[in-house]
Design a protein around this motif. Structure first.
Motif, PDB file in Angstrom:
ATOM      1  N   ARG A  43      -5.643  33.537 -11.306  1.00 39.50           N
ATOM      2  CA  ARG A  43      -5.166  32.223 -10.864  1.00 39.50           C
ATOM      3  C   ARG A  43      -3.925  31.794 -11.644  1.00 39.50           C
ATOM      4  O   ARG A  43      -3.027  31.167 -11.088  1.00 39.50           O
ATOM      5  N   GLU A  44      -3.876  32.134 -12.940  1.00 32.58           N
ATOM      6  CA  GLU A  44      -2.681  31.792 -13.708  1.00 32.58           C
ATOM      7  C   GLU A  44      -1.484  32.598 -13.213  1.00 32.58           C
ATOM      8  O   GLU A  44      -0.374  32.081 -13.142  1.00 32.58           O
ATOM      9  N   ARG A  45      -1.694  33.845 -12.872  1.00 36.10           N
ATOM     10  CA  ARG A  45      -0.621  34.678 -12.333  1.00 36.10           C
ATOM     11  C   ARG A  45      -0.099  34.114 -11.015  1.00 36.10           C
ATOM     12  O   ARG A  45       1.097  34.047 -10.777  1.00 36.10           O
ATOM     13  N   ARG A  65       4.651  30.354  -8.506  1.00 35.80           N
ATOM     14  CA  ARG A  65       5.134  29.135  -7.863  1.00 35.80           C
ATOM     15  C   ARG A  65       6.223  28.430  -8.672  1.00 35.80           C
ATOM     16  O   ARG A  65       6.755  27.419  -8.239  1.00 35.80           O
ATOM     17  N   MET A  66       6.521  28.968  -9.860  1.00 34.29           N
ATOM     18  CA  MET A  66       7.550  28.358 -10.697  1.00 34.29           C
ATOM     19  C   MET A  66       8.412  29.435 -11.331  1.00 34.29           C
ATOM     20  O   MET A  66       8.026  30.600 -11.411  1.00 34.29           O
ATOM     21  N   ALA A  67       9.599  29.031 -11.773  1.00 36.76           N
ATOM     22  CA  ALA A  67      10.525  29.975 -12.390  1.00 36.76           C
ATOM     23  C   ALA A  67      11.312  29.258 -13.465  1.00 36.76           C
ATOM     24  O   ALA A  67      11.564  28.055 -13.381  1.00 36.76           O
ATOM     25  N   LEU A  68      11.712  30.019 -14.481  1.00 33.54           N
ATOM     26  CA  LEU A  68      12.462  29.488 -15.607  1.00 33.54           C
ATOM     27  C   LEU A  68      13.746  30.281 -15.778  1.00 33.54           C
ATOM     28  O   LEU A  68      13.717  31.504 -15.891  1.00 33.54           O
ATOM     29  N   MET A  69      14.872  29.572 -15.763  1.00 30.51           N
ATOM     30  CA  MET A  69      16.156  30.185 -16.068  1.00 30.51           C
ATOM     31  C   MET A  69      16.496  29.863 -17.511  1.00 30.51           C
ATOM     32  O   MET A  69      16.682  28.711 -17.878  1.00 30.51           O
ATOM     33  N   ASP A  71      10.788  32.931  -4.574  1.00 30.90           N
ATOM     34  CA  ASP A  71      10.725  31.679  -3.808  1.00 30.90           C
ATOM     35  C   ASP A  71       9.892  30.606  -4.516  1.00 30.90           C
ATOM     36  O   ASP A  71       8.917  30.081  -3.960  1.00 30.90           O
ATOM     37  N   PRO A  72      10.263  30.249  -5.742  1.00 31.35           N
ATOM     38  CA  PRO A  72       9.475  29.246  -6.478  1.00 31.35           C
ATOM     39  C   PRO A  72       9.586  27.871  -5.843  1.00 31.35           C
ATOM     40  O   PRO A  72      10.573  27.544  -5.189  1.00 31.35           O
ATOM     41  N   LEU A  98      13.167  22.477  -3.475  1.00 39.04           N
ATOM     42  CA  LEU A  98      12.766  22.702  -4.855  1.00 39.04           C
ATOM     43  C   LEU A  98      12.485  21.391  -5.594  1.00 39.04           C
ATOM     44  O   LEU A  98      13.096  20.364  -5.314  1.00 39.04           O
ATOM     45  N   THR A  99      11.594  21.468  -6.547  1.00 40.74           N
ATOM     46  CA  THR A  99      11.473  20.471  -7.600  1.00 40.74           C
ATOM     47  C   THR A  99      12.141  21.084  -8.824  1.00 40.74           C
ATOM     48  O   THR A  99      11.860  22.234  -9.173  1.00 40.74           O
TER      49      THR A  99
END
Length: 258
Positions: free
Chosen positions: A76-78, A83-87, A160-161, A194-195
């Motif tokens: 579930r954490e994976r 659903r999110m991404a960090l640049m 596609d976050p 996006l948020t």
């Protein structure tokens, strides 16, 4: 109030025995573009790392998309991470890989898509980030600062976050490149729904693209609002930050752009 994509309550973080956040609360609604500002050492990057589970919280609750992050099993954490991404601020690209290979990496790690389809998706993300097609075959060492930022953005978009974190995305860029990057983020936010949460010291970004700004200090969110509202905040540290000469010049440029 709209749907909370991020809901942080009573967050406490510690690094090396030092308390960075002490009872911090933060809410970000779907579709919002929130900027996080504050002085050096106020814990801006640490906050993002705690929210994205790259750094464990000492106390408090973090909910993403309404789901408590504490106690999630690995599967579930994976799924939540997809659903999110960090640049990252410096891009964190793999230097021995081309831009195309860098952007493809999350697709290899998280999907079972065929190789050709992965490459096609990666090229689309490179285009969405504002790079020319030939940039796909360059290595990070062959890129300008602005191109490196866009390549990192393309990789962040690979899966596609719904939620995108940006750590100082315009740091080190000239004013024209920084403005163009800000414009791209606004376009992608509208196009992809996006948020966005962005850490920035860029005064133009604070005035022009943020729906609201959370100002960190003393281990918590000292104030939140638009740059104009924070320039008149009750907290002296916040008011001083936003009413300074440099910040006011950013405000004037914002007016001129309108």
């Amino acid at each position: 109030m709209g749907e909370a994509v991020i809901d942080v309550r009573g967050l406490v973080t510690r690094i090396g025995g030092n308390t960075i956040h002490d009872g911090l609360d933060l809410r970000v609604e779907r579709g919002e573009l929130l900027a996080i500002a504050g002085g050096s050492g106020s814990g801006k990057t640490v906050l993002i790392r705690a929210i994205t589970r790259l750094l464990p919280a000492a106390a408090g609750e973090i909910r993403l998309f309404g789901v408590p992050m504490e106690g999630l099993d690995r599967q579930r954490e994976r799924a939540m991470r997809r659903r999110m991404a960090l640049m990252f601020q410096r891009g964190a690209l793999f230097t021995g890989m081309t831009v195309l290979e860098n952007v493809t990496m999350p697709l290899i790690e998280h999907t079972r898509l065929p190789r050709g389809l992965r490459a096609e998706i990666a090229r689309l993300k490179i285009h969405l980030a504002g790079l020319e097609p030939e940039a796909a075959y360059r290595y990070p060492g062959e890129l300008s600062g602005g191109m490196t930022k866009r390549a990192a953005l393309a990789r962040a978009l690979a899966l596609d976050p719904e939620l995108l974190f940006l750590d100082e995305p315009t740091a080190g860029l000239d004013p024209l490149s920084a403005a163009a990057f800000d414009e791209r983020i606004q376009e992608l936010r509208e196009l992809l729904g996006l948020t966005v949460v962005v850490i920035t010291h860029d005064v133009d970004s604070l005035w022009e693209i943020a729906d609201s700004i959370a100002f960190l200090g003393e281990g918590r969110v000292l104030a939140r609002g638009s740059a104009a509202e924070l320039a008149e905040a009750d907290e002296p540290a916040v008011r001083a930050y936003f009413s300074g000469a440099r910040m006011q010049r950013g405000r004037e440029r914002s007016w001129e752009a309108e």
